[in-house]
Design a protein around this motif. Structure first.
Motif, PDB file in Angstrom:
ATOM      1  N   PRO A 102      50.403 100.901  21.305  1.00  0.00           N
ATOM      2  CA  PRO A 102      51.182 100.407  20.168  1.00  0.00           C
ATOM      3  C   PRO A 102      50.510 100.603  18.815  1.00  0.00           C
ATOM      4  CG  PRO A 102      51.295  98.824  21.946  1.00  0.00           C
ATOM      5  CD  PRO A 102      50.352  99.898  22.391  1.00  0.00           C
ATOM      6  N   ILE A 103      49.217 100.276  18.716  1.00  0.00           N
ATOM      7  CA  ILE A 103      48.559 100.423  17.408  1.00  0.00           C
ATOM      8  C   ILE A 103      48.609 101.865  16.952  1.00  0.00           C
ATOM      9  CG2 ILE A 103      46.407 100.382  16.180  1.00  0.00           C
ATOM     10  CD1 ILE A 103      45.503  98.117  17.424  1.00  0.00           C
ATOM     11  N   VAL A 128      52.072 102.742  15.759  1.00  0.00           N
ATOM     12  CA  VAL A 128      52.429 102.130  14.484  1.00  0.00           C
ATOM     13  C   VAL A 128      51.766 102.868  13.332  1.00  0.00           C
ATOM     14  CG1 VAL A 128      52.173 100.061  13.062  1.00  0.00           C
ATOM     15  CG2 VAL A 128      52.863  99.852  15.424  1.00  0.00           C
ATOM     16  N   ILE A 129      50.454 103.102  13.471  1.00  0.00           N
ATOM     17  CA  ILE A 129      49.725 103.757  12.384  1.00  0.00           C
ATOM     18  C   ILE A 129      50.231 105.186  12.195  1.00  0.00           C
ATOM     19  CG2 ILE A 129      47.479 104.587  11.670  1.00  0.00           C
ATOM     20  CD1 ILE A 129      46.368 102.056  12.095  1.00  0.00           C
ATOM     21  N   PHE A 139      53.731 105.038  10.451  1.00  0.00           N
ATOM     22  CA  PHE A 139      53.697 104.701   9.030  1.00  0.00           C
ATOM     23  C   PHE A 139      53.019 105.788   8.213  1.00  0.00           C
ATOM     24  CE2 PHE A 139      55.487 100.620   7.894  1.00  0.00           C
ATOM     25  CZ  PHE A 139      55.798 100.104   9.130  1.00  0.00           C
ATOM     26  N   GLN A 140      52.005 106.415   8.779  1.00  0.00           N
ATOM     27  CA  GLN A 140      51.310 107.475   8.054  1.00  0.00           C
ATOM     28  C   GLN A 140      52.216 108.685   7.875  1.00  0.00           C
ATOM     29  OE1 GLN A 140      48.356 106.887   6.889  1.00  0.00           O
ATOM     30  NE2 GLN A 140      47.417 108.840   6.398  1.00  0.00           N
ATOM     31  N   VAL A 182      56.380 107.088   6.600  1.00  0.00           N
ATOM     32  CA  VAL A 182      56.542 106.261   5.411  1.00  0.00           C
ATOM     33  C   VAL A 182      55.683 106.783   4.271  1.00  0.00           C
ATOM     34  CG1 VAL A 182      56.370 103.944   4.474  1.00  0.00           C
ATOM     35  CG2 VAL A 182      57.107 104.272   6.805  1.00  0.00           C
ATOM     36  N   LEU A 183      54.390 106.941   4.543  1.00  0.00           N
ATOM     37  CA  LEU A 183      53.499 107.403   3.489  1.00  0.00           C
ATOM     38  C   LEU A 183      53.564 108.915   3.335  1.00  0.00           C
ATOM     39  CD1 LEU A 183      50.463 105.057   4.136  1.00  0.00           C
ATOM     40  CD2 LEU A 183      51.844 105.123   2.091  1.00  0.00           C
ATOM     41  N   GLN A 222      51.909 111.380   4.868  1.00  0.00           N
ATOM     42  CA  GLN A 222      50.632 112.055   4.668  1.00  0.00           C
ATOM     43  C   GLN A 222      50.093 112.532   5.984  1.00  0.00           C
ATOM     44  OE1 GLN A 222      48.005 109.317   2.994  1.00  0.00           O
ATOM     45  NE2 GLN A 222      48.971 109.258   0.996  1.00  0.00           N
ATOM     46  N   ILE A 280      47.144 112.918   8.714  1.00  0.00           N
ATOM     47  CA  ILE A 280      46.100 111.975   9.102  1.00  0.00           C
ATOM     48  C   ILE A 280      44.742 112.605   8.809  1.00  0.00           C
ATOM     49  CG2 ILE A 280      45.087 110.756  11.038  1.00  0.00           C
ATOM     50  CD1 ILE A 280      47.767 110.449  12.245  1.00  0.00           C
ATOM     51  N   ASN A 323      37.624 112.851  14.109  1.00  0.00           N
ATOM     52  CA  ASN A 323      36.968 111.549  14.191  1.00  0.00           C
ATOM     53  C   ASN A 323      37.867 110.494  14.794  1.00  0.00           C
ATOM     54  OD1 ASN A 323      34.432 111.981  13.312  1.00  0.00           O
ATOM     55  ND2 ASN A 323      34.601 110.833  11.409  1.00  0.00           N
ATOM     56  N   ILE A 324      39.142 110.546  14.389  1.00  0.00           N
ATOM     57  CA  ILE A 324      40.105 109.560  14.882  1.00  0.00           C
ATOM     58  C   ILE A 324      40.223 109.686  16.396  1.00  0.00           C
ATOM     59  CG2 ILE A 324      42.478 108.758  14.744  1.00  0.00           C
ATOM     60  CD1 ILE A 324      41.637 108.487  12.085  1.00  0.00           C
ATOM     61  N   ILE A 378      38.018 110.874  18.572  1.00  0.00           N
ATOM     62  CA  ILE A 378      36.807 110.351  19.206  1.00  0.00           C
ATOM     63  C   ILE A 378      36.822 108.832  19.176  1.00  0.00           C
ATOM     64  CG2 ILE A 378      34.292 110.268  19.105  1.00  0.00           C
ATOM     65  CD1 ILE A 378      34.290 112.958  17.795  1.00  0.00           C
ATOM     66  N   GLY A 379      37.220 108.305  18.017  1.00  0.00           N
ATOM     67  CA  GLY A 379      37.271 106.854  17.862  1.00  0.00           C
ATOM     68  C   GLY A 379      38.216 106.223  18.873  1.00  0.00           C
ATOM     69  N   ILE A 380      39.391 106.801  19.036  1.00  0.00           N
ATOM     70  CA  ILE A 380      40.369 106.255  19.976  1.00  0.00           C
ATOM     71  C   ILE A 380      39.806 106.273  21.392  1.00  0.00           C
ATOM     72  CG2 ILE A 380      42.622 106.651  21.033  1.00  0.00           C
ATOM     73  CD1 ILE A 380      43.666 107.513  18.363  1.00  0.00           C
ATOM     74  N   GLY A 419      34.432 102.577  17.840  1.00  0.00           N
ATOM     75  CA  GLY A 419      35.721 103.271  17.855  1.00  0.00           C
ATOM     76  C   GLY A 419      36.663 102.719  16.790  1.00  0.00           C
ATOM     77  N   MET A 434      35.605 103.967  13.476  1.00  0.00           N
ATOM     78  CA  MET A 434      35.856 105.392  13.265  1.00  0.00           C
ATOM     79  C   MET A 434      37.341 105.682  13.110  1.00  0.00           C
ATOM     80  SD  MET A 434      33.418 107.348  15.941  1.00  0.00           S
ATOM     81  CE  MET A 434      33.948 108.966  15.443  1.00  0.00           C
ATOM     82  N   ALA A 435      38.165 105.025  13.915  1.00  0.00           N
ATOM     83  CA  ALA A 435      39.569 105.407  13.955  1.00  0.00           C
ATOM     84  C   ALA A 435      40.474 104.422  13.250  1.00  0.00           C
ATOM     85  CB  ALA A 435      40.017 105.576  15.403  1.00  0.00           C
ATOM     86  N   MET A 468      45.853 102.571   4.568  1.00  0.00           N
ATOM     87  CA  MET A 468      47.296 102.392   4.587  1.00  0.00           C
ATOM     88  C   MET A 468      47.706 101.100   3.923  1.00  0.00           C
ATOM     89  SD  MET A 468      48.336 103.749   8.288  1.00  0.00           S
ATOM     90  CE  MET A 468      50.019 103.326   7.961  1.00  0.00           C
ATOM     91  N   PHE A 492      53.412 103.418  -5.138  1.00  0.00           N
ATOM     92  CA  PHE A 492      54.176 103.804  -3.957  1.00  0.00           C
ATOM     93  C   PHE A 492      55.495 103.053  -3.905  1.00  0.00           C
ATOM     94  CE2 PHE A 492      55.325 104.848   0.271  1.00  0.00           C
ATOM     95  CZ  PHE A 492      55.704 103.677   0.897  1.00  0.00           C
ATOM     96  N   TRP A 539      58.661  97.605   3.020  1.00  0.00           N
ATOM     97  CA  TRP A 539      57.777  98.399   3.876  1.00  0.00           C
ATOM     98  C   TRP A 539      56.519  97.620   4.244  1.00  0.00           C
ATOM     99  CZ3 TRP A 539      59.549 101.701   6.861  1.00  0.00           C
ATOM    100  CH2 TRP A 539      60.448 102.683   6.470  1.00  0.00           C
ATOM    101  N   SER A 572      50.987  95.016  17.241  1.00  0.00           N
ATOM    102  CA  SER A 572      50.149  95.944  18.006  1.00  0.00           C
ATOM    103  C   SER A 572      48.683  95.549  18.068  1.00  0.00           C
ATOM    104  CB  SER A 572      50.289  97.369  17.456  1.00  0.00           C
ATOM    105  OG  SER A 572      50.127  97.358  16.066  1.00  0.00           O
TER     106      SER A 572
END
Lengths: 249, 261
Positions: free
Chosen positions: A21-22, A25-26, A29-30, A33-34, A36, A38, A43-44, A46-48, B60, B63-64, B72, B81, B100, B111
């Protein structure tokens, strides 16, 4: 060894369901909505992966280490029958885990800044540090007291609502009396103190105690320790906010 | 490599945080209870997993999740915005323009709560103690919905400027009323859920959101208004968990009624 790895892999897949879910969601929205791309995509990823692996290991470690120890200590204390040592243990647990909590250190420093800006205390480094330090001790004491009160409640079998309602009434009264700079910090300090490692341990302790004492229902009597640990800091921090102008000039 | 260094540093600080717990547990076990810890080797491995797992988890997140989430939060609350251009930014901000933000707050609350390890732990305990009548997943969703409502309502409050205590007091009154009517077994668990929700994953993101909002809206103080969001996040899960139990009980009553007619 091999079956352990398979079990770990299975629970890792379960954790994907928890973290999905997280990420969704991110990403939504990225992207939508925004609008853009990522940044740092590598890095993202690896982080996940680290979050996934970390969560799996953490939950597994809870089940084989933290929970059994919390429960076995609860049974041992109940069998030993020494209320005194149990309460000392409860206080020590609450106090020491809270005083070392990094999130609390950050909140206390922020609180000292706010107090200095609001002219509650004089704006020099030494006074601010002392203020922050005593605030931390105050919060740690409140959590220790909370766990002691919670354990005592389990032993006596008193229903939780009277305590919570009385606590909330006290919070409302104190909110009216406390300086407004401290109120936001007080309300948030309860949330900050219950850390990822303390919560499972305290839950196991409460449920273990309620299970090993005759006449206590684990479901009804075992929970509630964390609620106390969130409520007491609110009260103690507001009291701190009321007393400190008198002590710190 | 940067990553290895970061992992090592976080592992050290996690170890330092877990140390008091370990000292107290083993201290009391050997000095007060005076008995051997059952399955000592397994327990120690478990603690090691908890340590390493938490360290990996935190790195993690760093980093993420956090950089992305915080950026955001800042971007979604940026008046540029929301209003499109500098000229369009009005004197007084209308709460309707921030849709928003409320939506983001709702879904991020939902989440992050599902991902919260402390909540998973409590839910696992609750399910095993209730012999399966309470599902861990059901509890977590109920708490997540509560946190989501709480955070989005909290962001609305920051934009609208209503003083914090009114909401909190109203919320507590609802909690007290619900306590009278809810099935007894859920009440302590519901009260615990509020405190558990505000943990490792939720707090930094919620704080970033609150800070982002409070620093871009004129007249709001980042320190006073930004803080209150955490309190909202802790309050609403109590209501939704009790609500969940009340609905489940009502369903069972209806089935019983249907069976007896």
């Amino acid at each position: 060894m091999k079956e352990q790895l398979i079990a770990l892999l299975k629970s890792m897949i379960g954790c994907i369901r928890d973290l999905g879910p997280i990420i969704l969601v991110i990403a939504f929205f990225q992207a939508a909505v925004l609008r853009q791309a990522i940044p740092n995509f590598e890095n993202i990823l690896i982080g996940i992966f680290l979050v996934l692996l970390g969560l799996t290991l953490f939950i597994h470690g809870l089940k084989i280490g933290l929970f059994p120890v919390g429960e076995s200590m609860a049974y041992a204390f109940a069998k030993k029958g020494s209320v005194f040592w149990l309460l000392i243990f409860a206080f020590a647990l609450g106090f020491t885990t809270t005083i070392a909590e990094p999130a609390l250190i950050a909140v206390a420093d922020k609180a000292a800044e706010v107090a200095a800006e609001g002219n509650v205390i004089s704006d020099n480094l030494e006074v601010r540090e002392r203020y922050a330090q005593w605030l931390r001790i105050d919060v740690a004491f409140s959590v220790g007291f909370a766990i002691v009160l919670g354990v005592f409640r389990i032993l006596k079998g008193w229903p939780i609502h009277y305590f919570i309602i009385a606590g909330y009434i006290l919070v409302v009264i104190l909110t009216a009396l406390a300086p407004k700079e401290i109120i936001g910090i007080a309300y948030d300090s309860g949330g900050v103190t219950t850390s990822t490692v303390t919560v499972p341990l305290v839950a196991a302790l409460g449920v273990g105690l309620a299970s090993s004492i005759k006449g206590r229902n684990p479901m009804v009597d075992g929970f509630g320790l964390i609620a106390f640990a969130s409520l007491m800091p609110m009260i103690f921090v507001m009291v701190y906010g009321i007393i400190t102008p008198l002590l710190f000039d | 490599m940067e990553l290895i260094k970061h992992l090592w540093l976080v592992s050290l600080s996690t170890f330092r945080d877990v140390l008091p717990i370990v000292v107290i547990i083993f201290g009391f076990q050997y000095l007060v209870i005076r008995k051997k810890v059952p399955n000592l080797k397994r327990v120690l491995i478990g603690f090691l997993y908890v340590l390493i797992g938490l360290a990996f988890f935190l790195v993690g997140l760093d980093m993420a999740l956090f950089p992305l989430g915080e950026t955001m939060a800042r971007q979604l609350t940026d008046p540029l915005f929301i209003y499109g251009s500098l000229e369009a930014v009005p004197e007084v901000f209308a709460w309707q323009d921030y849709m928003w933000v409320y939506l983001f707050a709702f879904f991020i609350g939902l989440s992050t709560t599902i991902a919260e390890p402390a909540l998973m732990a409590v839910a696992i305990k609750a399910e095993s103690i209730s012999a399966g009548t309470l599902s861990a997943w059901g509890l977590r969703i109920a708490v997540a919905i509560g946190a989501a409502i709480g955070i989005s309502l909290g962001t609305f409050r920051i934009v609208a400027g209503t003083p914090l205590p009114y909401f909190i007091i109203a919320g507590y009154i609802i909690v007290v009323i619900q306590t009278v009517f809810a099935p007894k077994f859920i009440v302590p668990l519901a009260y615990d859920s509020g405190g558990v929700t505000t943990s490792t994953v939720t707090v930094p993101l919620v704080a970033a959101l609150g800070l982002g909002l409070a620093s871009t809206i004129p007249g709001r103080s980042p320190l006073l208004d930004g803080f209150g969001l955490i309190a909202f996040t802790a309050l609403f899960p109590m209501m939704t968990v009790m609500g969940y139990a009340m609905i489940a009980e009502w369903k069972v009553k209806r089935i019983k009624k249907g069976a007896s007619t």
